[in-house]
Design an enzyme around this catalytic site. Sequence first.
Site, PDB file in Angstrom:
ATOM      1  N   GLY A  37       0.814  -1.209   0.000  1.00 47.62           N
ATOM      2  CA  GLY A  37       0.000   0.000   0.000  1.00 47.62           C
ATOM      3  C   GLY A  37       0.848   1.259   0.000  1.00 47.62           C
ATOM      4  O   GLY A  37       2.045   1.237   0.261  1.00 47.62           O
ATOM      5  N   ASN A  45       1.957   0.734  10.598  1.00 49.27           N
ATOM      6  CA  ASN A  45       1.092  -0.435  10.752  1.00 49.27           C
ATOM      7  C   ASN A  45       0.955  -0.858  12.207  1.00 49.27           C
ATOM      8  O   ASN A  45      -0.116  -1.296  12.626  1.00 49.27           O
ATOM      9  CB  ASN A  45       1.645  -1.602   9.945  1.00 49.27           C
ATOM     10  CG  ASN A  45       0.879  -1.896   8.658  1.00 49.27           C
ATOM     11  OD1 ASN A  45       1.067  -2.913   8.039  1.00 49.27           O
ATOM     12  ND2 ASN A  45      -0.012  -1.005   8.261  1.00 49.27           N
ATOM     13  N   ASN A 105       0.709  -8.754   8.384  1.00 51.41           N
ATOM     14  CA  ASN A 105      -0.531  -8.274   7.800  1.00 51.41           C
ATOM     15  C   ASN A 105      -0.390  -8.191   6.290  1.00 51.41           C
ATOM     16  O   ASN A 105       0.591  -7.641   5.789  1.00 51.41           O
ATOM     17  CB  ASN A 105      -0.870  -6.900   8.378  1.00 51.41           C
ATOM     18  CG  ASN A 105      -2.068  -6.230   7.717  1.00 51.41           C
ATOM     19  OD1 ASN A 105      -1.999  -5.096   7.265  1.00 51.41           O
ATOM     20  ND2 ASN A 105      -3.174  -6.929   7.663  1.00 51.41           N
ATOM     21  N   ARG A 187       2.067   8.304   6.216  1.00 49.93           N
ATOM     22  CA  ARG A 187       2.089   7.538   4.970  1.00 49.93           C
ATOM     23  C   ARG A 187       2.166   8.445   3.747  1.00 49.93           C
ATOM     24  O   ARG A 187       2.717   8.048   2.713  1.00 49.93           O
ATOM     25  CB  ARG A 187       0.882   6.581   4.933  1.00 49.93           C
ATOM     26  CG  ARG A 187       0.996   5.527   6.036  1.00 49.93           C
ATOM     27  CD  ARG A 187      -0.017   4.432   5.928  1.00 49.93           C
ATOM     28  NE  ARG A 187       0.086   3.684   4.689  1.00 49.93           N
ATOM     29  CZ  ARG A 187      -0.034   2.360   4.600  1.00 49.93           C
ATOM     30  NH1 ARG A 187      -0.203   1.636   5.683  1.00 49.93           N
ATOM     31  NH2 ARG A 187       0.026   1.767   3.431  1.00 49.93           N
ATOM     32  N   HIS A 254      -9.340  -4.349   6.853  1.00 56.18           N
ATOM     33  CA  HIS A 254      -8.038  -4.962   6.587  1.00 56.18           C
ATOM     34  C   HIS A 254      -7.028  -4.744   7.709  1.00 56.18           C
ATOM     35  O   HIS A 254      -6.030  -5.434   7.795  1.00 56.18           O
ATOM     36  CB  HIS A 254      -7.491  -4.391   5.271  1.00 56.18           C
ATOM     37  CG  HIS A 254      -6.362  -5.157   4.677  1.00 56.18           C
ATOM     38  ND1 HIS A 254      -6.409  -6.513   4.433  1.00 56.18           N
ATOM     39  CD2 HIS A 254      -5.134  -4.749   4.242  1.00 56.18           C
ATOM     40  CE1 HIS A 254      -5.269  -6.913   3.887  1.00 56.18           C
ATOM     41  NE2 HIS A 254      -4.474  -5.854   3.769  1.00 56.18           N
ATOM     42  N   TRP A 255      -7.288  -3.755   8.557  1.00 55.83           N
ATOM     43  CA  TRP A 255      -6.317  -3.366   9.591  1.00 55.83           C
ATOM     44  C   TRP A 255      -6.830  -3.725  10.978  1.00 55.83           C
ATOM     45  O   TRP A 255      -7.053  -2.858  11.811  1.00 55.83           O
ATOM     46  CB  TRP A 255      -6.070  -1.860   9.517  1.00 55.83           C
ATOM     47  CG  TRP A 255      -5.128  -1.429   8.442  1.00 55.83           C
ATOM     48  CD1 TRP A 255      -4.266  -2.193   7.719  1.00 55.83           C
ATOM     49  CD2 TRP A 255      -4.935  -0.079   7.979  1.00 55.83           C
ATOM     50  NE1 TRP A 255      -3.562  -1.420   6.831  1.00 55.83           N
ATOM     51  CE2 TRP A 255      -3.942  -0.128   6.974  1.00 55.83           C
ATOM     52  CE3 TRP A 255      -5.499   1.141   8.327  1.00 55.83           C
ATOM     53  CZ2 TRP A 255      -3.515   1.019   6.300  1.00 55.83           C
ATOM     54  CZ3 TRP A 255      -5.077   2.277   7.662  1.00 55.83           C
ATOM     55  CH2 TRP A 255      -4.091   2.218   6.655  1.00 55.83           C
TER      56      TRP A 255
END
Length: 275
Positions: A37, A45, A105, A187, A254-255
């Site tokens: 990503g 993360n 992950n 990010r 997703h996290w």
Amino acid sequence: MSKPVPEGHYAQLANGHRIHYLDQGQGPVVVFLHGSGNGGCGYSNFKGNIAPLVEAGYRVLVPDLIGFGYSAKPTDVEYHLDLFVQCVVQMLDALGIDRATLVGNSLGGAVALGCALAHPDRIDRMVLMAPGGLNDLPDYLAMPGMQKMFALYGAGTPPSKEQLKDFFISAFVVNPAAVTADLVNERFELAKTQCPQAIQTLKVPNMVARLGEIQQPTLTLWGLNEQMMPDSGILRLGKGLPNGRMVLVPNCGHWVMIEHRDLFNRMVLDFLEHG
């Protein structure tokens, strides 16, 4: 000029690459492996998951995978799973670590599975969060979150903060509050330095046929509102790992380690202590 995320240590690997990692605590080693990503790195993360493990008596390593964060970004290699696995194992070699637990992950989960298959003697156990490596490429490209990610990567220019925030909210979480301004800022800055080749040549094989070879105790947490990984991976992993445990998390994307941080930390610590 301040850096977007904390800078830790660097390991010079036998393959000539340099990997950045954070290193906290003492005790049995737990290695956190992040996903890909835009602007992906270990700290963003897992910054909410490090302290509870350190306080419980573990040594926590949080590397940036090759091509990401502060790690080397070679442009003369293809970013296949084997390269990621090699770099993680060579990092352990460089630090004199014989065995570790891997927590991964997405792409990091696929790297954990790859390490367990290629170097089973080095891996104690695993925690996986919606890992890659359980489907063929067309299945992933059909997922709405993946389509949004590749659209951002293929735009030719780095995404804006608003574009990143909208992407993270729509593709990675159910609760928009989980996407904080700090996370977006981190990010956004790292995305400017990311290696395009790391995504353009990224290749993760389908490892389902080999899951039965993995004997390590494994805990998998999978959000039921997943937008990145096909739900078919749930049963493939659940049935494929001989010593696996699957936890399905509602109201979660997703996290899971970010969106349901306290649940994740409790379950990981229980798994590390009791299996």
